[in-house]
Design a protein around this motif. Structure first.
Motif, PDB file in Angstrom:
ATOM      1  N   ALA A  67      16.965  13.764   9.774  1.00 33.66           N
ATOM      2  CA  ALA A  67      16.219  14.012   8.538  1.00 33.66           C
ATOM      3  C   ALA A  67      15.640  12.715   7.991  1.00 33.66           C
ATOM      4  N   SER A  68      16.439  11.651   8.042  1.00 36.75           N
ATOM      5  CA  SER A  68      15.954  10.347   7.574  1.00 36.75           C
ATOM      6  C   SER A  68      14.789   9.858   8.420  1.00 36.75           C
ATOM      7  N   MET A  69      14.874  10.061   9.730  1.00 36.88           N
ATOM      8  CA  MET A  69      13.770   9.681  10.618  1.00 36.88           C
ATOM      9  C   MET A  69      12.511  10.474  10.277  1.00 36.88           C
ATOM     10  N   SER A  70      12.658  11.751   9.969  1.00 39.29           N
ATOM     11  CA  SER A  70      11.511  12.583   9.596  1.00 39.29           C
ATOM     12  C   SER A  70      10.828  12.046   8.348  1.00 39.29           C
ATOM     13  N   LEU A  71      11.623  11.679   7.341  1.00 39.41           N
ATOM     14  CA  LEU A  71      11.058  11.179   6.091  1.00 39.41           C
ATOM     15  C   LEU A  71      10.282   9.886   6.306  1.00 39.41           C
ATOM     16  N   ARG A  72      10.846   8.975   7.091  1.00 38.02           N
ATOM     17  CA  ARG A  72      10.176   7.690   7.335  1.00 38.02           C
ATOM     18  C   ARG A  72       8.906   7.869   8.161  1.00 38.02           C
ATOM     19  N   THR A  73       9.005   8.679   9.193  1.00 35.92           N
ATOM     20  CA  THR A  73       7.854   8.888  10.071  1.00 35.92           C
ATOM     21  C   THR A  73       6.716   9.572   9.330  1.00 35.92           C
ATOM     22  N   ALA A  74       7.052  10.574   8.518  1.00 38.86           N
ATOM     23  CA  ALA A  74       6.012  11.283   7.762  1.00 38.86           C
ATOM     24  C   ALA A  74       5.337  10.357   6.761  1.00 38.86           C
ATOM     25  N   PHE A  75       6.096   9.441   6.159  1.00 31.87           N
ATOM     26  CA  PHE A  75       5.499   8.486   5.212  1.00 31.87           C
ATOM     27  C   PHE A  75       4.494   7.586   5.924  1.00 31.87           C
ATOM     28  N   ASP A  76       4.887   7.029   7.067  1.00 31.06           N
ATOM     29  CA  ASP A  76       3.971   6.160   7.815  1.00 31.06           C
ATOM     30  C   ASP A  76       2.711   6.928   8.233  1.00 31.06           C
ATOM     31  N   ALA A  77       2.897   8.156   8.719  1.00 29.86           N
ATOM     32  CA  ALA A  77       1.751   8.955   9.154  1.00 29.86           C
ATOM     33  C   ALA A  77       0.818   9.259   7.991  1.00 29.86           C
ATOM     34  N   THR A  78       1.382   9.549   6.825  1.00 29.73           N
ATOM     35  CA  THR A  78       0.551   9.894   5.666  1.00 29.73           C
ATOM     36  C   THR A  78      -0.266   8.700   5.196  1.00 29.73           C
ATOM     37  N   MET A  79       0.356   7.528   5.140  1.00 33.69           N
ATOM     38  CA  MET A  79      -0.383   6.348   4.703  1.00 33.69           C
ATOM     39  C   MET A  79      -1.555   6.058   5.653  1.00 33.69           C
ATOM     40  N   LEU A  80      -1.291   6.159   6.940  1.00 32.61           N
ATOM     41  CA  LEU A  80      -2.352   5.919   7.924  1.00 32.61           C
ATOM     42  C   LEU A  80      -3.450   6.971   7.802  1.00 32.61           C
ATOM     43  N   ALA A  81      -3.050   8.230   7.669  1.00 30.40           N
ATOM     44  CA  ALA A  81      -4.030   9.314   7.582  1.00 30.40           C
ATOM     45  C   ALA A  81      -4.855   9.217   6.317  1.00 30.40           C
ATOM     46  N   MET A  82      -4.250   8.790   5.207  1.00 27.32           N
ATOM     47  CA  MET A  82      -5.007   8.659   3.958  1.00 27.32           C
ATOM     48  C   MET A  82      -6.078   7.576   4.079  1.00 27.32           C
ATOM     49  N   ILE A  83      -5.736   6.462   4.713  1.00 25.70           N
ATOM     50  CA  ILE A  83      -6.729   5.389   4.881  1.00 25.70           C
ATOM     51  C   ILE A  83      -7.911   5.892   5.704  1.00 25.70           C
ATOM     52  N   VAL A  84      -7.614   6.496   6.836  1.00 26.41           N
ATOM     53  CA  VAL A  84      -8.680   6.969   7.722  1.00 26.41           C
ATOM     54  C   VAL A  84      -9.426   8.141   7.098  1.00 26.41           C
ATOM     55  N   GLY A  85      -8.694   9.111   6.528  1.00 31.06           N
ATOM     56  CA  GLY A  85      -9.317  10.315   5.983  1.00 31.06           C
ATOM     57  C   GLY A  85     -10.193  10.042   4.784  1.00 31.06           C
ATOM     58  N   VAL A  86      -9.732   9.176   3.874  1.00 33.77           N
ATOM     59  CA  VAL A  86     -10.537   8.873   2.677  1.00 33.77           C
ATOM     60  C   VAL A  86     -11.796   8.103   3.063  1.00 33.77           C
ATOM     61  N   LEU A  87     -11.659   7.137   3.958  1.00 32.23           N
ATOM     62  CA  LEU A  87     -12.847   6.408   4.417  1.00 32.23           C
ATOM     63  C   LEU A  87     -13.841   7.351   5.081  1.00 32.23           C
ATOM     64  N   LEU A  96       5.656   3.292  15.935  1.00 33.14           N
ATOM     65  CA  LEU A  96       4.442   3.871  15.352  1.00 33.14           C
ATOM     66  C   LEU A  96       3.850   4.980  16.210  1.00 33.14           C
ATOM     67  N   LEU A  97       4.401   5.208  17.395  1.00 33.57           N
ATOM     68  CA  LEU A  97       3.808   6.186  18.306  1.00 33.57           C
ATOM     69  C   LEU A  97       3.790   7.583  17.688  1.00 33.57           C
ATOM     70  N   VAL A  98       4.920   8.032  17.148  1.00 37.24           N
ATOM     71  CA  VAL A  98       4.979   9.364  16.538  1.00 37.24           C
ATOM     72  C   VAL A  98       4.121   9.432  15.271  1.00 37.24           C
TER      73      VAL A  98
END
Length: 549
Positions: free
Chosen positions: A334-354, A412-414
């Motif tokens: 569960a902890s791994m899920s929370l960390r991975t989802a946070f990293d993915a969201t930050m990356l996706a927000m940068i790319v998606g908003v741009l 960062l792969l996942v």
């Protein structure tokens, strides 16, 4: 004077084009490196082995394609029929509790696929075709309901009143007046629903078993278990063709819907139902009740054992399951899920908003070329939703070693794979909000000497901040439950919670089964809480917080 004006305006246009090109580099570069390259590499290997032609000519390939299209088509029809009364409830009805309905209908859309699969397995322990079709429809009722309600709320109710005054029955007035007006939104949402159903992975894996296989699960089988790259490449090509067709239909329908909305100003049309409208209200509420049924069944199953009610599954999450089913504890996953989802969201927000900023700028740029580039880029950003996550994941393993640092062994792969999945959803949420910003405000700020960066900071950001936060929350929830690519890329010693659930249900033992249901219940509770907060925080008057599909 005209010549001087052209001389003065040319540098501005050139500067604008240079700025747009610079902004577009990151989202397009991300799409090329982390989507197009891995997918092309897998398909290229399939062609290189020389078996793609044979696989395409195999009757089994087209049998799988036919079943995929047929099951996705039936699920789409069910989702559309179920979503229309809910859309009426959201767009036309003013009753206590409608805001709660708006939130509840969104919950199934963001639930992890393993959660939905286990929820329907609690109702149908043996799986089968019917629960598979219903589960895919269950996911997508929100897409239909909230997309159609967005257009329905703009329709002038006086047209229906006029038809009724001329003697039309309620059904005939709906069929001849309302339904044709809603057709663009229905077609747009149906195309997206078909896309999601045709590429469904976790639900088919859990409910279909070995008896019912789609292109997506067959690609997984041939890639992971059989190492049949030529067969997987052939199936990927067939799936890709279906995805392109769905995206084209969706883009055309979305353009028609946007034109329809622009032709009508939104007015307050919700009121208390009258006469036969109550039947539509009851139908919408019945759909909501049916959507909640699998969720309740899963919660009950998570505390049900052969000895009666028990929280043994929740307590067992502190361990690794029966006979060491997991290499880590459930809470570590569960902890791994929370960390991975946070990293993915930050990356996706940068790319998606741009990407959204570039798309809005291209749309506001005069000329057919700019509009054509914008539509092409918009469609390209949607492609990751329709290509096999297994193909992308396996492509990462055969390509990313060529990049500095060998990302195949990077944590960062996942997150990269999850970001690829949620970027299209973030774009669909952010794009309509940015388009709604009055261009005259930006022009006034520019006239007063503000730089493009300051215009964005002073005008766009304050007006879109709530929706940006909502998009980030929505993306986080989706990343938290992503299963397709993550199941292929996550290491056994660092699984996310959905991957841990899939591992547990594949191992014998009642304790493993109870742990799986308990983990799914926790995922579902987190998702429901997040959706409530997102919908309350991100919803603004006239804005559909599920996004623009």
């Amino acid at each position: 004077m005209a010549h001087a004006t052209r001389r003065l305006s040319a540098p501005k246009l050139n500067s604008r084009g240079t700025g747009l090109a610079a902004l577009a580099v990151l989202p397009l570069g991300f799409l090329v490196v982390f989507f197009a390259w891995p997918v092309a590499a897998i398909i290229g290997r399939g062609f290189g082995s020389g078996g793609v032609g044979t696989a395409i000519g195999d009757p089994l390939t087209w049998k799988l394609a036919g079943f995929t299209v047929a099951s996705a088509g039936v699920s789409t029809i069910v989702a559309v029929l179920a979503g229309l009364p809910v859309a009426f409830l959201l767009a036309r009805v003013r009753l206590p509790g409608v805001s709660l309905v708006r939130t509840l209908v969104l919950v199934p859309f963001v639930l992890p696929t393993v959660v939905v699969g286990l929820a329907f397995r609690a109702l149908w322990p043996d799986g089968g075709l019917l629960p598979l079709v219903l589960a895919n429809a269950f996911f997508n009722v929100a897409v239909v309901a909230r997309t159609v309600s967005g257009l329905w709320s703009h329709l002038d109710p006086r047209t229906v009143d006029a038809a009724r005054a001329l003697g039309a029955s309620p059904w005939r007035a709906f069929r001849s007046v309302t339904l044709p007006a809603l057709a663009p939104a229905i077609a747009s949402s149906a195309a997206v629903v078909f896309l999601f159903c045709a590429t469904s992975f976790g639900v088919v894996l859990i409910l279909g078993g070995s008896k019912f296989r789609t292109l997506e699960t067959e690609i997984y089988l041939r890639t992971v278990d059989l190492l049949d790259l030529s067969g997987a490449a052939a199936l990927s090509l067939v799936q890709f063709a279906a995805v392109i067709a769905a995206l084209v239909v969706g883009a055309l329908a979305r353009r028609r819907r946007e034109n329809a909305v622009r032709l009508r100003s939104r007015s307050e049309t919700a009121r208390r139902p009258r006469g036969g409208e109550w039947w539509a209200v009851f139908a919408g509420l019945a759909v909501i009740a049916l959507l909640m049924t699998p969720i309740v069944a899963l919660l009950l199953e998570s505390v049900s054992t052969s000895d009666g009610w028990s929280f043994a599954g929740y307590e067992a999450l502190a361990g690794r399951g029966s006979r060491g089913a997991l290499q880590v504890s459930g809470w570590d996953a569960a902890s791994m899920s929370l960390r991975t989802a946070f990293d993915a969201t930050m990356l996706a927000m940068i790319v998606g908003v741009l990407a959204s900023v570039v798309l809005v700028a291209l749309r506001r740029t005069p000329g057919g070329l700019a509009r054509g580039l914008g539509e092409t880029m918009d469609a390209a950003l949607m492609l990751p939703l329709g290509v096999s996550a297994v193909t992308v994941g396996f492509g990462y393993l055969v390509t990313l070693d060529a990049l500095p640092g060998d990302l195949r062994t990077s944590p960062l792969l996942v997150p990269l794979a999850q970001a690829l999945v949620i970027i299209p959803l973030i774009v669909r949420m952010v794009l309509p909000v940015l388009r709604s910003v009055d261009v005259r405000l930006r022009q006034a700020a520019s006239t007063l000497g503000a730089s493009p960066g300051r215009v964005w900071r002073e005008i766009d950001l304050p007006l879109t901040a709530r929706s940006l936060v909502a998009a980030a929350g929505f993306g986080y929830v989706v990343a938290l439950g992503e299963f397709g690519a993550t199941s292929f890329l996550a290491r056994p010693d660092a699984p996310t919670l959905p991957v841990a659930v899939a591992t547990l249900i594949s191992r014998p033992g009642e304790l493993n089964n109870q742990m799986a249901y308990a983990a799914c219940a926790l995922l579902m509770i987190v998702t429901v809480v997040a959706v409530v907060l997102i919908d309350r925080f991100g919803a603004v008057r006239g804005q559909n917080s599920v996004g623009e599909f």
